[in-house]
Structures are given as C-alpha cells and as structure tokens.
Design a protein around this motif. Structure first.
Motif, short mmCIF file in Angstrom:
data_model
loop_
_atom_site.label_atom_id
_atom_site.label_comp_id
_atom_site.label_asym_id
_atom_site.label_seq_id
_atom_site.Cartn_x
_atom_site.Cartn_y
_atom_site.Cartn_z
N ALA A 48 0.83 -1.21 0.00
CA ALA A 48 0.00 0.00 0.00
C ALA A 48 0.86 1.25 0.00
N ASP A 108 0.89 4.17 -2.65
CA ASP A 108 0.59 5.52 -2.18
C ASP A 108 1.68 6.50 -2.60
N TYR A 141 -3.79 7.13 -0.27
CA TYR A 141 -4.26 7.45 1.07
C TYR A 141 -5.10 8.72 1.07
#
Length: 486
Positions: free
Chosen positions: A17, A21, A27
């Motif tokens: 993630a 990001d 996010y």
C-alpha cells in the motif's frame, strides 16, 4: 527471549500500500472520497441504471464482435434457419443469422445487447428529465448537464448505427430514410450521401463504416464522458431534496464506503438480472423475419426504435412541399424536420444557461426544487415530453390512423398548444394546496362544536419536517445566503 520473526502478512500489505501511495497518492484519495456522503432517494437510481446498462452494453458488445462480420460482400446462406437457405445476402446479415442460431447463447446475448441499449437511452432520458424538473442543472452543474446531454445525443446515433449493422430489410429501410434526409440538404447533400455510403446508395462500405463508429469511436467518447461525468458528480456536492437538517452547505445520507458501495453493487446485479430476464423472454429485432436488405424492397409498417421514432414523426407530419431557389430544389418536407430535430436537442442542452439568463439567478444551488414550485419550467418540460410522445406516435401515423381513425396532425397541434397551459395550471393548483396545508394543517375528520354553536373540522398542524419541505422554496434570501457562507 524472543527471536524476531519474518514480516507478517499485514506488514507486507502495508508495504504494498505504501508503494502505491508513493506513486498514486491513494491514502489522500481514499480519505477524501471513500467517506463521501450520498443522499438516499429513489430517483437517484435512474443514473445508476444508465451506468449499469452501459456496462452491460460494453460486455455484450465485446462478445458480439467475436462473431459478427462487418462486410457487405455477397454470400449464399447455408445455416440452421431453413427458410433462408440458398438466399443471396450480405456477409453481415449471414453472420447475424449464424450468431442467432448457431452460436451457443448468441441469440440471448444479441437480445441482451439490444434491450440494454433501449433501457440505456430510456434511463438517460428519464434521468435528464429528473434533473430538469428538480433544477439540479443550475450552477455549478451546468457543465455536467452538458456532458449528460452529449451522452444522450451520442446514444441516439450509437443506437442507429448498431440497429443498422445486421443489414436486414428493416434496417435497410431506415438507411433509405437517412439517405433521403442527407439528399435534402442544399448544395452538399449529394456529397454527404456519397461520403457516407461510399458511392451511390446503398454502396458497399456502409456496414464497415458504421461498425467502426459503433464499436470504436462513439463508445470510446461515451466512456470518457461517463468518467468525467462521474468525477464531476463526486467533485460537486451531491444535490438533495429539502428536508430537516438539509441546507445548501451539507449533504445528509450514507457514506460511499461501505454503505453506498454495497447498495450500488447489489443494484448492478439487479439491473443485469432484469435485463437478462427481459432478453430471455421478450424477442426484439428478429432480423430473420425481415430477410436480407434489397434496395428495390421495403418492409411494411417499418418503425425505428422508440428513441428515433420522433424524428420520423417530424417527417411524417410535415406537409410535402418543395421550393426552387437559385437553381436548387429544397424539399421542405424533409429539410425542415432534419433542422428541427437537432434544434430540439440543442435547446435542451442550452436550457441551464437560458434559465440563468432569463431569471438572473447566478447563485449556487444544492437543494432541489419541487416541480410544482417551478410551474413555468415544469410546463416547458411536460410540453416537450408531450411533443416527443406525439411525434413518436406520428412516426407510426399510418398504423394509428388505420386502427383508430384519427388525424394525427390535429392531435399534434392541439397537444402542442394545450399541454403547457394545462400543466402550468396543475402546478399552480398543487402550490395552492400546499399553502392551504401550511396555513391550516391536515384534515382529521373530527367535528367540533364551538361555544357559539358553530361546527368546525379539527385540523392537525404539520410536523416540523413536513413544514420545512413545503416551505423550503420560500425561505428568505438572506437566510439562504447565510447558509452558503463558509
């Protein structure tokens, strides 16, 4: 003493993630948009039906391209449909028959594609009319209205091109109609016809050209417009109907994640299932019944799909007149309708700007109007829909006149003149009814005798929620402006 273990599954997921990001900013996007609030109202489902029907069109269209041959080369048919065996026809028509009778599930997918197209355009038209009657096209959503209008405009022609691909007798009759409309254009009409058909009608390139437009160009433009349309829906605060706690500065409803996303996903499968059931039980466009297209034949009672019926109605109700100017013959019976047809659509697209100019309203609006509180706009909208329906009936005036013994021209002119005034009076009457409820409350049916002997009915005052809904359009301007201030 403990020994450090290897990275856990969660830490690996976090690293993945973080990797995304750092490159996509997921996010920030998730924090900003995943909890975005969407109001709850049944009319908002119309837009979802448009979107899900479009997805079904894309999926089924990809499947159909695997078997359809966009060619007008002549072949002799030898397939499962015995009545047409040994008949000379175009390769496009033969491949459509093969797809319908010899490909497993082919007929179901063909009909699913056609029904999805009909529902898609119907949902778009209904969706736009909902926006029109409630005034959600006002600032700052004028551009999104134009994007939706462009999708409707392209959808009409996308349907026409797809309807014409099988090269059957019914679609060929429609192409003869298109050719006549092009030839009626002064000076350049013959050039337009030659360019479209690749020579003298019917030409040899029309199916391949329509195939490219139907499969590549127009769907690509529409997909891009859908994405931009949805981005603007998210960017602008979602409109909502007036009610307790609802102002121009907030939205009352459910968050996108997880509530709205779950409901939207379930509704997609409902739409997909309903379209599949419709395709399974209701036959549409049985091309084998019409036979292959021949330029010297025409099918009796030929009607286009409903969304283009009003265009044919314009031509049918227009008197056949011709004038000659500067050596050019103008066929007014066809030329005027093909000018009025796009003009009606252009007026719909330009209406937000026309209303803003006419009323001088330059404020932002996030609360929707009740149609009865905007009688002039509602009268115009219903008049347009009535004209649309009358012209749709005019597209089959031969059948209507034969079955009902009516003059469709007389009915058309009566409705054009009367429907605006009638609808406006209905809206004003509903406004008076609302005013009566606000002043006196609802009737209870309880009779009470006053001290001086008079009998009156007891009225129950409206609760604050009902009172707010009925009077939201009459709030003082300074109060509305205060709500808009940050």
């Amino acid at each position: 003493m403990t020994t450090p273990s290897g990275p856990s599954e969660s830490s690996r997921g976090e690293r993945v993630a973080d990797w995304f990001d750092g490159r996509l900013g997921i996010y920030a996007l998730g924090k900003q948009y995943l909890r975005k609030v969407f109001p709850d109202h049944w009319s908002f489902l119309l837009g979802e039906i448009c979107l899900y029907s479009f997805v079904v069109l894309i999926l089924t269209g990809v499947y159909l391209t695997l078997f359809f041959h966009p060619s007008m080369n002549e072949v002799t048919y030898h397939g499962s449909y015995v009545p047409l065996n040994g008949i000379r026809m175009s390769d496009a028509y033969a491949s459509t028959l093969h797809l319908s009778f010899d490909v497993r599930g082919g007929l179901l997918v063909r009909q699913l594609h056609h029904w999805a197209a009909l529902v898609f355009i119907a949902a778009m038209l209904t969706h736009m009319m909902r926006h029109f009657f409630t005034g959600s096209f006002r600032k700052p959503r004028e551009l999104n209205w134009l994007f939706g209008w462009t999708l409707l405009f392209l959808g009409l022609f996308e349907g026409l091109f797809g309807y014409s691909l099988p090269d059957d007798l019914l679609s060929g009759t429609g192409m003869r109609f298109v050719d006549g409309a092009l030839l009626s254009v002064p000076v350049v009409g013959t050039y337009l016809s030659t360019f479209l058909f690749g020579g003298e009608y019917p030409g040899h390139d029309i199916v391949s050209r329509f195939y490219s437009l139907h499969v590549l160009l127009i769907p690509g433009i529409m997909a891009a417009l859908v994405v931009v349309h949805l981005i603007l829906v998210v960017h602008h605060k979602h409109t909502q109907f007036a009610g307790p706690g609802r102002t121009e500065r907030n939205v009352v409803g459910s968050p996108f994640m997880p509530v709205y996303l779950a409901k939207a996903g379930g509704f997609f499968f409902l739409v997909f299932g309903a379209l599949t059931l419709l395709a399974a039980v209701a036959s549409v466009n049985p091309v084998w019944s019409y036979g292959p297209y021949r330029a010297d034949q025409v099918s009796t009672g030929a009607q286009p799909d409903w969304y283009l019926g009003f265009a044919e109605g314009l031509v049918r109700v227009m008197p056949g007149r011709e004038v000659t100017l500067w050596g050019h013959t103008l066929v007014l019976g066809v030329l005027i309708p093909i000018v009025v047809f796009p003009l009606l659509l252009v007026l719909i697209g330009a209406y937000p700007f026309l209303e803003s100019w006419r009323t001088g309203d330059k404020d932002e609006h996030h609360l929707l109007d009740r149609p009865r509180n905007r009688p002039n706009r509602t009268g115009l909208g219903v008049a347009w829909i009535s004209l649309y329906l009358i012209l749709l009936a005019g597209g089959g005036n031969d059948i209507v006149a034969t079955r009902l013994h009516l003059s469709i021209n007389t009915v058309t002119w009566m409705v054009r003149v009367a429907v605006f005034a009638v609808t406006r009076r209905i809206c004003l009457g509903l406004q008076l009814r609302d005013a009566e409820l606000v002043l006196h409350g609802r009737e209870t049916g309880v009779i009470k005798r006053l001290p001086h002997g008079e009998y009156v009915e007891v009225h129950r005052p409206l609760d604050p929620a009902e009172l707010h809904t009925l009077t939201a359009h009459k709030r003082p301007r300074e109060l509305v402006e205060r709500e808009r201030q940050p």
